[in-house]
Design a protein around this motif. Structure first.
Motif, PDB file in Angstrom:
ATOM      1  N   MET A 157     -48.679 -24.539  -5.277  1.00  0.00           N
ATOM      2  CA  MET A 157     -48.572 -25.223  -3.987  1.00  0.00           C
ATOM      3  C   MET A 157     -47.283 -24.815  -3.274  1.00  0.00           C
ATOM      4  O   MET A 157     -46.283 -24.553  -3.925  1.00  0.00           O
ATOM      5  CB  MET A 157     -48.589 -26.738  -4.184  1.00  0.00           C
ATOM      6  N   MET A 158     -47.348 -24.765  -1.966  1.00  0.00           N
ATOM      7  CA  MET A 158     -46.196 -24.357  -1.175  1.00  0.00           C
ATOM      8  C   MET A 158     -45.815 -25.446  -0.182  1.00  0.00           C
ATOM      9  O   MET A 158     -46.677 -25.978   0.522  1.00  0.00           O
ATOM     10  CB  MET A 158     -46.507 -23.075  -0.388  1.00  0.00           C
ATOM     11  N   GLY A 159     -44.537 -25.766  -0.144  1.00  0.00           N
ATOM     12  CA  GLY A 159     -44.016 -26.651   0.877  1.00  0.00           C
ATOM     13  C   GLY A 159     -43.391 -25.843   2.001  1.00  0.00           C
ATOM     14  O   GLY A 159     -43.281 -24.610   1.930  1.00  0.00           O
ATOM     15  N   VAL A 160     -42.976 -26.543   3.051  1.00  0.00           N
ATOM     16  CA  VAL A 160     -42.373 -25.908   4.219  1.00  0.00           C
ATOM     17  C   VAL A 160     -41.025 -26.579   4.485  1.00  0.00           C
ATOM     18  O   VAL A 160     -40.948 -27.810   4.561  1.00  0.00           O
ATOM     19  CB  VAL A 160     -43.275 -26.054   5.465  1.00  0.00           C
ATOM     20  N   VAL A 161     -39.979 -25.781   4.615  1.00  0.00           N
ATOM     21  CA  VAL A 161     -38.638 -26.300   4.889  1.00  0.00           C
ATOM     22  C   VAL A 161     -38.085 -25.589   6.119  1.00  0.00           C
ATOM     23  O   VAL A 161     -38.005 -24.355   6.153  1.00  0.00           O
ATOM     24  CB  VAL A 161     -37.696 -26.098   3.692  1.00  0.00           C
ATOM     25  N   VAL A 162     -37.718 -26.365   7.119  1.00  0.00           N
ATOM     26  CA  VAL A 162     -37.159 -25.851   8.375  1.00  0.00           C
ATOM     27  C   VAL A 162     -35.691 -26.265   8.442  1.00  0.00           C
ATOM     28  O   VAL A 162     -35.356 -27.417   8.176  1.00  0.00           O
ATOM     29  CB  VAL A 162     -37.930 -26.430   9.577  1.00  0.00           C
ATOM     30  N   THR A 163     -34.818 -25.319   8.807  1.00  0.00           N
ATOM     31  CA  THR A 163     -33.385 -25.596   8.815  1.00  0.00           C
ATOM     32  C   THR A 163     -32.747 -25.111  10.115  1.00  0.00           C
ATOM     33  O   THR A 163     -32.739 -23.900  10.406  1.00  0.00           O
ATOM     34  CB  THR A 163     -32.684 -24.896   7.633  1.00  0.00           C
ATOM     35  N   GLY A 164     -32.265 -26.062  10.913  1.00  0.00           N
ATOM     36  CA  GLY A 164     -31.455 -25.751  12.086  1.00  0.00           C
ATOM     37  C   GLY A 164     -32.131 -24.921  13.148  1.00  0.00           C
ATOM     38  O   GLY A 164     -31.473 -24.117  13.822  1.00  0.00           O
ATOM     39  N   LEU A 165     -33.433 -25.123  13.346  1.00  0.00           N
ATOM     40  CA  LEU A 165     -34.139 -24.316  14.350  1.00  0.00           C
ATOM     41  C   LEU A 165     -33.713 -24.703  15.767  1.00  0.00           C
ATOM     42  O   LEU A 165     -33.669 -25.885  16.117  1.00  0.00           O
ATOM     43  CB  LEU A 165     -35.650 -24.503  14.223  1.00  0.00           C
ATOM     44  N   ARG A 166     -33.460 -23.681  16.567  1.00  0.00           N
ATOM     45  CA  ARG A 166     -33.208 -23.865  17.999  1.00  0.00           C
ATOM     46  C   ARG A 166     -34.019 -22.836  18.764  1.00  0.00           C
ATOM     47  O   ARG A 166     -34.091 -21.666  18.386  1.00  0.00           O
ATOM     48  CB  ARG A 166     -31.726 -23.702  18.345  1.00  0.00           C
ATOM     49  N   LYS A 167     -34.612 -23.296  19.864  1.00  0.00           N
ATOM     50  CA  LYS A 167     -35.354 -22.381  20.735  1.00  0.00           C
ATOM     51  C   LYS A 167     -35.237 -22.871  22.168  1.00  0.00           C
ATOM     52  O   LYS A 167     -35.540 -24.027  22.472  1.00  0.00           O
ATOM     53  CB  LYS A 167     -36.828 -22.298  20.333  1.00  0.00           C
ATOM     54  N   ARG A 168     -34.777 -21.976  23.037  1.00  0.00           N
ATOM     55  CA  ARG A 168     -34.588 -22.302  24.454  1.00  0.00           C
ATOM     56  C   ARG A 168     -35.437 -21.354  25.300  1.00  0.00           C
ATOM     57  O   ARG A 168     -35.520 -20.155  25.017  1.00  0.00           O
ATOM     58  CB  ARG A 168     -33.117 -22.164  24.826  1.00  0.00           C
ATOM     59  N   TYR A 169     -36.077 -21.921  26.308  1.00  0.00           N
ATOM     60  CA  TYR A 169     -36.789 -21.120  27.303  1.00  0.00           C
ATOM     61  C   TYR A 169     -36.071 -21.318  28.635  1.00  0.00           C
ATOM     62  O   TYR A 169     -36.252 -22.350  29.306  1.00  0.00           O
ATOM     63  CB  TYR A 169     -38.243 -21.552  27.417  1.00  0.00           C
ATOM     64  N   GLY A 170     -35.212 -20.374  29.016  1.00  0.00           N
ATOM     65  CA  GLY A 170     -34.410 -20.555  30.210  1.00  0.00           C
ATOM     66  C   GLY A 170     -33.474 -21.734  30.027  1.00  0.00           C
ATOM     67  O   GLY A 170     -32.702 -21.814  29.065  1.00  0.00           O
ATOM     68  N   SER A 171     -33.552 -22.708  30.925  1.00  0.00           N
ATOM     69  CA  SER A 171     -32.698 -23.899  30.835  1.00  0.00           C
ATOM     70  C   SER A 171     -33.343 -25.014  30.011  1.00  0.00           C
ATOM     71  O   SER A 171     -32.734 -26.061  29.801  1.00  0.00           O
ATOM     72  CB  SER A 171     -32.401 -24.433  32.247  1.00  0.00           C
ATOM     73  N   THR A 172     -34.565 -24.782  29.534  1.00  0.00           N
ATOM     74  CA  THR A 172     -35.278 -25.806  28.777  1.00  0.00           C
ATOM     75  C   THR A 172     -35.077 -25.604  27.283  1.00  0.00           C
ATOM     76  O   THR A 172     -35.350 -24.521  26.750  1.00  0.00           O
ATOM     77  CB  THR A 172     -36.788 -25.759  29.085  1.00  0.00           C
ATOM     78  N   VAL A 173     -34.601 -26.663  26.621  1.00  0.00           N
ATOM     79  CA  VAL A 173     -34.436 -26.623  25.170  1.00  0.00           C
ATOM     80  C   VAL A 173     -35.720 -27.161  24.540  1.00  0.00           C
ATOM     81  O   VAL A 173     -36.031 -28.339  24.659  1.00  0.00           O
ATOM     82  CB  VAL A 173     -33.233 -27.463  24.716  1.00  0.00           C
ATOM     83  N   ALA A 174     -36.477 -26.281  23.890  1.00  0.00           N
ATOM     84  CA  ALA A 174     -37.742 -26.693  23.284  1.00  0.00           C
ATOM     85  C   ALA A 174     -37.533 -27.277  21.897  1.00  0.00           C
ATOM     86  O   ALA A 174     -38.184 -28.254  21.513  1.00  0.00           O
ATOM     87  CB  ALA A 174     -38.701 -25.502  23.219  1.00  0.00           C
TER      88      ALA A 174
END
Length: 294
Positions: A1-18
């Motif tokens: 089995m596999m888990g999912v770990v997300v660390t410190g993700l940032r994503k910006r589209y122009g002036s919008t922080v998604a």
């Protein structure tokens, strides 16, 4: 089995922080609800996990695989339905699965078994243009399962389905987790569906984490029902004799049970008839609004 770990993700589209410094976990072998208002960053997070979008910062791991270095392996171990399923409507269901298998580098040996699993065997050789929304969703699920993935990401998988279609789709999702031991993550605006399905919940708002953990913990522990009766002491004895966890609080019975009908039936068989049975826990919708408002 596999888990999912997300660390410190940032994503910006122009002036919008998604996505704004998002760290979270989807546990292995569990069905996780991924919740947030429109624009919270759920689809962007899914797209990053699938390698469809690159983050500006941060990383994620699926099992022992990193999205930075192991994307080719991830594609083989992960299935997904993101946005509207990309089906070729002039082609038959079977032809769609063959095209998907060829595109992803999988064989065709699972097509018949998957068609049976999603209950499309009788319609597999019909053009997808004649499929209902529910049939298209089931075909998309079959396509997502072609490589026998360890992890499934499903974005609004129940959207547009009628009640019967929702019920059968939810049963399939639970089977994938309970019997096939897959990790399933669903994003949905239908919070009652998530409350009925999920083991684990992640709530985000404006690209940031608001809660992650077991669903019962979010809702305040095991489901409790407050029961108003004329003789709470006698009712308490009846319920405990039936094996139910019950106590008296401020002259009201508090019973830990998943189904109020069981409590009412147990008392009625002893000649005790409640004047009220009220769930004591908050609903997922109530907690969600508290977490994401403001």
């Amino acid at each position: 089995m596999m888990g999912v770990v997300v660390t410190g993700l940032r994503k910006r589209y122009g002036s919008t922080v998604a996505v704004d410094g998002l760290s979270l976990e989807f546990p292995a072998g569990k069905l996780s609800g991924f919740l947030g208002p429109n624009g919270a960053g759920k689809t962007t997070t899914f797209r990053i996990l699938l390698g469809l979008t690159r983050p500006d910062e941060g990383t994620a791991r699926i099992g022992d695989m990193s999205i930075d270095h192991d994307l080719a392996r991830i594609v083989k171990r992960v299935g997904a339905i993101i946005d509207e399923p990309g089906l070729l409507r002039p082609l038959t269901g079977r032809q769609n699965l063959v095209v998907a298998a060829h595109t992803l580098g999988f064989g065709h040996e699972r097509i018949e078994a998957l068609a049976e699993f999603v209950e499309l065997s009788d319609d597999l050789d019909r053009p997808v243009s004649g499929y209902s929304k529910g049939m298209r969703q089931r075909l998309a699920l079959a396509a997502a399962l072609l490589g026998d993935p360890d992890v499934l990401f499903l974005d609004e998988p129940l959207d547009g389905l009628d009640p019967a279609g929702q019920s059968s789709f939810k049963q399939r999702l639970r089977r994938l987790v309970d019997q096939d031991r897959k990790t399933v993550v669903i994003s949905s605006h239908n919070l009652s569906d998530v409350q009925a399905l999920a083991d684990h919940v992640v709530v985000i708002a404006r690209g940031a984490l608001r809660y992650q953990g077991p669903l019962p913990t979010l809702l305040g522990g095991a489901r409790e029902i407050r029961v108003t009766v004329g003789e709470p002491a006698a009712a308490l004895n009846v319920l405990r004799s039936a094996g139910l966890d019950a106590r008296v609080s401020d002259s009201v019975l508090v019973v830990t049970a998943d189904d109020g009908a069981v409590v009412a039936k147990t008392l009625a068989e002893a000649g005790i008839y409640p004047s009220a049975l009220v769930p004591a826990n908050q609903s997922l919708e109530e907690v969600f609004l508290e977490l994401t408002s403001g």
